[in-house]
Design a protein around this motif. Structure first.
Motif, short mmCIF file in Angstrom:
data_model
loop_
_atom_site.label_atom_id
_atom_site.label_comp_id
_atom_site.label_asym_id
_atom_site.label_seq_id
_atom_site.Cartn_x
_atom_site.Cartn_y
_atom_site.Cartn_z
N LEU A 4 23.89 30.88 46.83
CA LEU A 4 24.99 31.81 47.07
C LEU A 4 26.32 31.23 46.59
O LEU A 4 27.13 31.91 45.97
N ILE A 5 26.54 29.95 46.88
CA ILE A 5 27.80 29.30 46.49
C ILE A 5 27.84 29.08 44.98
O ILE A 5 28.89 29.23 44.34
N ASP A 6 26.69 28.73 44.40
CA ASP A 6 26.65 28.42 42.96
C ASP A 6 27.04 29.63 42.11
O ASP A 6 27.59 29.47 41.01
N LYS A 7 26.76 30.82 42.59
CA LYS A 7 27.04 31.99 41.76
C LYS A 7 28.54 32.23 41.59
O LYS A 7 28.95 32.96 40.68
N TYR A 8 29.36 31.61 42.43
CA TYR A 8 30.81 31.76 42.30
C TYR A 8 31.45 30.66 41.45
O TYR A 8 32.66 30.66 41.25
N GLN A 9 30.63 29.71 40.99
CA GLN A 9 31.19 28.62 40.19
C GLN A 9 31.56 29.09 38.77
O GLN A 9 32.54 28.60 38.19
N GLN A 10 30.76 30.03 38.22
CA GLN A 10 30.96 30.44 36.83
C GLN A 10 31.55 31.85 36.69
O GLN A 10 31.98 32.23 35.61
N ILE A 11 31.61 32.62 37.76
CA ILE A 11 32.06 34.01 37.66
C ILE A 11 33.57 34.08 37.45
O ILE A 11 34.33 33.28 38.00
N ASP A 12 33.99 34.99 36.61
CA ASP A 12 35.42 35.19 36.35
C ASP A 12 36.03 36.03 37.48
O ASP A 12 35.36 36.83 38.12
N GLY A 13 37.33 35.85 37.67
CA GLY A 13 38.02 36.55 38.74
C GLY A 13 38.02 38.05 38.59
O GLY A 13 37.91 38.78 39.57
N ASP A 14 38.10 38.55 37.33
CA ASP A 14 38.15 40.00 37.14
C ASP A 14 36.78 40.65 37.35
O ASP A 14 36.67 41.86 37.55
N LYS A 15 35.72 39.86 37.30
CA LYS A 15 34.38 40.39 37.53
C LYS A 15 33.92 40.19 38.98
O LYS A 15 32.83 40.62 39.36
N LEU A 16 34.73 39.53 39.75
CA LEU A 16 34.35 39.21 41.12
C LEU A 16 34.48 40.44 42.02
O LEU A 16 35.52 41.11 42.02
N GLU A 26 41.64 31.21 44.08
CA GLU A 26 42.19 30.65 42.85
C GLU A 26 41.75 31.44 41.61
O GLU A 26 42.41 31.36 40.57
N LYS A 27 40.66 32.18 41.70
CA LYS A 27 40.16 32.96 40.56
C LYS A 27 40.84 34.33 40.47
O LYS A 27 40.70 35.02 39.45
N LEU A 28 41.52 34.76 41.53
CA LEU A 28 42.10 36.12 41.58
C LEU A 28 43.57 36.11 41.18
O LEU A 28 44.27 35.11 41.40
N ASP A 29 44.00 37.24 40.60
CA ASP A 29 45.43 37.38 40.34
C ASP A 29 46.12 37.75 41.65
O ASP A 29 45.48 37.95 42.69
N ASN A 30 47.43 37.88 41.60
CA ASN A 30 48.20 38.08 42.83
C ASN A 30 47.81 39.36 43.56
O ASN A 30 47.65 39.38 44.79
N GLU A 31 47.63 40.47 42.81
CA GLU A 31 47.33 41.75 43.43
C GLU A 31 45.96 41.74 44.11
O GLU A 31 45.80 42.18 45.25
N ARG A 32 44.96 41.20 43.41
CA ARG A 32 43.61 41.17 43.98
C ARG A 32 43.52 40.14 45.11
O ARG A 32 42.71 40.28 46.03
N ARG A 33 44.36 39.09 45.05
CA ARG A 33 44.37 38.10 46.12
C ARG A 33 44.86 38.72 47.42
O ARG A 33 44.31 38.46 48.50
#
Length: 310
Positions: free
Chosen positions: A248-260, A290-297
């Motif tokens: 579960l944790i590993d899948k967030y290591q490579q995913i981009d913030g806009d696809k999250l 850290e992967k998200l922009d300000n609005e999505r954060r």
């Protein structure tokens, strides 16, 4: 050898004898004392899982108390020492001991004669034999008179030791800031106890591979170089959850913030928290932010608060 050489050699020998002289030996003393030997015969490190009679590890971050158990063979001896007691020779003392010796010798002779008639041997030895002996010693240029005040002692021979008691003592103490090895199956890491001798192990951080772990092993070498190992099997449920949590944790290591996907991420965080991986939840939560922009954060924080409140 010439006469002059013989005279010089003789004078040198006499001078050496005067400077060195002989120690005046007093009666030997026997001293009895107690001596205790404490020898380490066995040392073990005990790794105790926190929890009453806990055999299987069922928490992702188990705690252990690490203690040093050592056995000692304590032997008590009775020691008898024979001490040589002597007055060391000091040549300058002859400057006053020689005239004193003449007087004491004369007095000793007189008192010894008087002791025969009319006292018929009633005078104490200190006025007769002892006085005469000290007087003879005083006029001897190579020996000082007896002196208990400046006497010296040294051990004669080897002291006699007799065993009077022998027992085994045990001690137990926490191992503070103690380095040891933790192995989760084939994955190995170096850890250290805290100031209270406690060790907390994050099992998820030890995982290395794609198989569910089964055994945690703690080990350390004692003072004798022997390896002390303690094995703690994991429950089947914990083994499976560790594998699931890692995936579960590993899948967030490579995913981009806009696809999250925020709802999915929040659900995963809730699942990890429910399984007891709270430490890992905090770390993963920070990585997602850290992967998200300000609005999505801002949206992520709002949805996370609502999920936690609900």
């Amino acid at each position: 050898m010439s006469l002059n050489t013989l005279v010089k050699a003789t004078a040198g020998g006499v001078l050496l004898a005067v400077l060195t002289g002989c120690a005046n030996h007093l009666p030997a003393e026997t001293v009895n004392s107690m001596d205790i030997d404490r020898e380490s015969v066995r040392q073990d490190y005990v790794f105790q899982a926190q929890g009453v009679n806990q055999i299987f590890i069922d928490q992702p971050s188990p705690s252990f108390s690490v203690t040093d158990h050592e056995s000692f063979r304590v032997t008590t001896y009775s020691v008898n020492k024979t001490l040589e007691v002597y007055t060391p020779y000091q040549p300058l003392r002859e400057l006053y001991e020689f005239p004193s010796g003449i007087l004491m010798t004369t007095g000793g002779v007189v008192f010894s004669i008087v002791d025969v008639v009319p006292f018929f041997g009633m005078l104490p030895d200190v006025m007769t034999k002892d006085l005469l002996a000290n007087g003879v010693t005083g006029i001897n240029p190579f020996m000082n008179m007896e002196s208990h005040a400046r006497s010296e002692k040294k051990v004669l021979g080897i002291p006699e030791r007799e065993v009077i008691d022998q027992k085994v003592e045990k001690s137990e103490s926490p191992l503070r800031q103690f380095k040891l090895t933790a192995a989760l199956d084939a994955s190995i890491a170096s850890l250290e106890t805290d100031e209270r001798g406690l060790l907390s192990v994050d099992l998820l951080s030890l995982m290395d591979g794609n198989t569910a772990p089964r055994m945690l092993t703690l080990s350390a070498a004692n003072a004798s170089g022997e390896q002390v190992n303690h094995e703690f099997p994991l429950t089947r449920q914990l083994s499976v959850r560790l594998m699931q949590a890692k995936n579960l944790i590993d899948k967030y290591q490579q995913i981009d913030g806009d696809k999250l996907k925020l709802p999915e991420a929040i659900e995963d965080l809730s699942t990890l928290s429910r399984w007891g991986f709270e430490h890992n939840v905090r770390s993963l939560e920070q990585q997602i932010r850290e992967k998200l922009d300000n609005e999505r954060r801002i949206a992520f924080d709002s949805q996370l608060i609502q999920a936690l409140a609900g």
